[in-house]
Scaffold this active site. Structure first.
Site, PDB file in Angstrom:
ATOM      1  N   GLY A  14       0.833  -1.212   0.000  1.00 33.84           N
ATOM      2  CA  GLY A  14       0.000   0.000   0.000  1.00 33.84           C
ATOM      3  C   GLY A  14       0.857   1.247   0.000  1.00 33.84           C
ATOM      4  N   ALA A  15       2.023   1.160  -0.682  1.00 37.06           N
ATOM      5  CA  ALA A  15       2.986   2.272  -0.652  1.00 37.06           C
ATOM      6  C   ALA A  15       2.729   3.305  -1.740  1.00 37.06           C
ATOM      7  CB  ALA A  15       4.409   1.731  -0.770  1.00 37.06           C
ATOM      8  N   ARG A  17       0.394   5.524  -1.955  1.00 39.88           N
ATOM      9  CA  ARG A  17      -0.070   6.835  -1.469  1.00 39.88           C
ATOM     10  C   ARG A  17      -0.261   6.755   0.051  1.00 39.88           C
ATOM     11  NH1 ARG A  17      -6.301   6.162  -3.701  1.00 39.88           N
ATOM     12  NH2 ARG A  17      -7.065   5.222  -1.775  1.00 39.88           N
ATOM     13  N   VAL A  65      -2.650  -7.459  -3.097  1.00 35.52           N
ATOM     14  CA  VAL A  65      -2.265  -8.148  -1.851  1.00 35.52           C
ATOM     15  C   VAL A  65      -3.333  -9.129  -1.362  1.00 35.52           C
ATOM     16  CG1 VAL A  65      -0.794  -6.227  -1.096  1.00 35.52           C
ATOM     17  CG2 VAL A  65      -3.173  -6.348  -0.303  1.00 35.52           C
ATOM     18  N   ASN A  91       0.771  -2.766   5.222  1.00 34.24           N
ATOM     19  CA  ASN A  91       0.012  -1.525   5.411  1.00 34.24           C
ATOM     20  C   ASN A  91      -1.235  -1.442   4.522  1.00 34.24           C
ATOM     21  OD1 ASN A  91      -0.294   1.611   5.778  1.00 34.24           O
ATOM     22  ND2 ASN A  91      -0.016   1.285   3.586  1.00 34.24           N
ATOM     23  N   TYR A 156     -14.246  -4.105   8.675  1.00 33.57           N
ATOM     24  CA  TYR A 156     -12.931  -3.450   8.847  1.00 33.57           C
ATOM     25  C   TYR A 156     -12.415  -3.648  10.283  1.00 33.57           C
ATOM     26  CZ  TYR A 156      -9.609   0.543   8.597  1.00 33.57           C
ATOM     27  OH  TYR A 156      -8.507   1.358   8.625  1.00 33.57           O
ATOM     28  N   ALA A 159     -11.209  -7.171  10.738  1.00 29.25           N
ATOM     29  CA  ALA A 159      -9.904  -7.364  10.099  1.00 29.25           C
ATOM     30  C   ALA A 159      -8.798  -6.731  10.941  1.00 29.25           C
ATOM     31  CB  ALA A 159      -9.912  -6.767   8.693  1.00 29.25           C
ATOM     32  N   LYS A 160      -9.049  -5.516  11.446  1.00 21.11           N
ATOM     33  CA  LYS A 160      -8.001  -4.810  12.187  1.00 21.11           C
ATOM     34  C   LYS A 160      -7.764  -5.435  13.562  1.00 21.11           C
ATOM     35  CE  LYS A 160      -6.927  -1.749   9.061  1.00 21.11           C
ATOM     36  NZ  LYS A 160      -5.649  -1.932   8.354  1.00 21.11           N
ATOM     37  N   ILE A 189      -6.336   9.743  10.416  1.00 17.19           N
ATOM     38  CA  ILE A 189      -5.157  10.318   9.748  1.00 17.19           C
ATOM     39  C   ILE A 189      -5.630  10.950   8.440  1.00 17.19           C
ATOM     40  CG2 ILE A 189      -2.862   9.791   8.791  1.00 17.19           C
ATOM     41  CD1 ILE A 189      -3.143   9.196  11.847  1.00 17.19           C
TER      42      ILE A 189
END
Ligand code: NAD
Length: 248
Positions: A14-15, A17, A65, A91, A156, A159-160, A189
Site C-alpha cells: 500500500g505504498a 499513497r 495483496v 500496510n 474493517y 480485520a483490524k 489520519i
C-alpha cells in the site's frame, strides 16, 4: 559491498499513497532499499520514483495483496535475487463501510482479504528467510477501531482486530529467532481514506480526539521507522496506538 554494510531491504504494501508512501519514504531516508507495493503500477511506480529522485533506493512492484497466489509468486521472484527481505510493513488496506444488515458478503470478504489475509500471505512468504537469518522486523498496520469497534465497520474492525491477534501470535512464534512483530493502530489520519468524510462526521470525529486534530501520515511513518530500526530490538508483540489520545 559486504552483506553487513549493504542497505537493508524493506517491503511496504500500500505504498502508492497515504500512510504507506510516507512509511516507504521514511525507511528510504533511514538508509533502506525499499520495494513499494501497491495494486496499481502507476501509484507504486510514482512513489518509488519520488524516493529515487531524492537520492534513496527504491523499486516498485504491482501486486494485489488480497490474491495469495500473486503474493507468493512476487515473493518467490524477490527471493530468487535476494537472500531475505529484512523489513516487512503490511500496510495496504481498504474500507467498505455499512451497517451489518446492509453489508454485502462481497464487502465482508474483500475487506478481510485485503486487510487481514494479505498479512498472512506476505508474512508466510517472507518470514521464513527472516527467521532463518535470525533478523527482521515485521510491522502490521491495524487501526484504533480494531481495539474499540465502530458501528458501520464490522468488516474493517474485525480485520483490524484480527491483525492484532496475528501480530501477537507471530511475535511469540518468531521471538526465538530475533524477528520482532509489532502493530501500529492509527486513529484518524489525513489521507484519501478519510478525505471523503462529510463535514458533520469530521466535526464529530475531531470532538473525540483530545489533541483536536487529525494525524498526519508522518505521525505514523515515524513510529514505524523507529520500530524498524536497530534501536527497537527489544520491542515485540506490541500495539502502538497513534491517535491524538482517543484511546487511552
Ligand atoms: P489509502 O487508501 O490512502 O492507501 C491505501 C493504499 O493501499 C493504496 O496505495 C492502495 O493502492 C493500496 N491497496 C489497497 N488495496 C490494495 C490491494 N488489494 N493490493 C495492493 N495494494 C492495495 O489508505 P491510508 O489511509 O494510507 O491507509 C493505510 C493503512 O492505514 C490501511 O491499512 C488503513 O486501514 C490504515 N488506517 C488508516 C487510517 C486513516 O485514518 N487514514 C486510520 C487507521 C488505519
Amino acid at each position: 559491498m559486504t552483506e553487513e554494510n549493504s542497505p537493508k531491504l524493506a517491503l511496504v504494501t500500500g505504498a502508492g499513497r497515504g500512510i504507506g508512501r510516507a512509511i516507504a519514504t521514511a525507511l528510504a531516508r533511514d538508509g533502506m532499499e525499499v520495494i513499494c507495493v501497491s495494486k496499481s503500477p502507476d501509484s507504486c511506480g510514482a512513489a518509488a520514483q519520488a524516493i529515487s529522485e531524492n537520492g534513496g533506493l527504491a523499486q516498485s512492484l504491482a501486486v494485489d495483496v488480497s490474491d495469495g497466489n500473486a503474493v507468493r509468486e512476487a515473493c518467490e521472484k524477490i527471493l530468487e535475487e535476494r537472500e531475505c527481505v529484512d523489513v516487512l510493513v503490511n500496510n495496504a488496506g481498504i474500507t467498505r463501510d455499512n451497517l451489518l444488515f446492509r453489508m454485502g458478503e462481497e464487502d465482508w470478504d474483500n475487506v478481510i482479504a485485503t486487510n487481514l489475509s494479505s498479512c498472512f500471505h506476505w508474512t508466510k512468504a517472507l518470514g521464513r528467510p527472516m527467521t532463518r537469518k535470525r533478523r527482521g522486523r515485521i510491522v502490521n498496520v491495524s487501526s484504533v477501531v480494531g481495539l474499540t469497534g465502530n458501528a458501520g465497520q464490522a468488516n474493517y474492525s474485525a480485520a483490524k482486530a484480527g491483525i492484532i491477534g496475528f501480530t501477537k501470535s507471530l511475535a511469540r512464534e518468531f521471538a526465538g529467532r530475533s524477528v520482532t512483530v509489532n502493530a501500529v493502530a492509527p486513529g484518524f489520519i489525513e489521507t484519501d481514506m478519510t478525505s471523503g468524510l462529510d463535514e458533520r462526521i469530521l466535526e464529530a470525529a475531531i470532538s473525540t480526539i483530545p489533541l483536536k486534530r487529525f494525524g498526519t501520515v508522518d505521525d505514523i511513518a515515524e513510529i514505524v521507522a523507529f520500530i524498524c530500526s536497530e534501536r527497537a530490538g527489544y520491542i515485540t508483540g506490541q500495539v502502538f496506538t497513534v491517535d491524538g489520545g482517543m484511546v487511552m
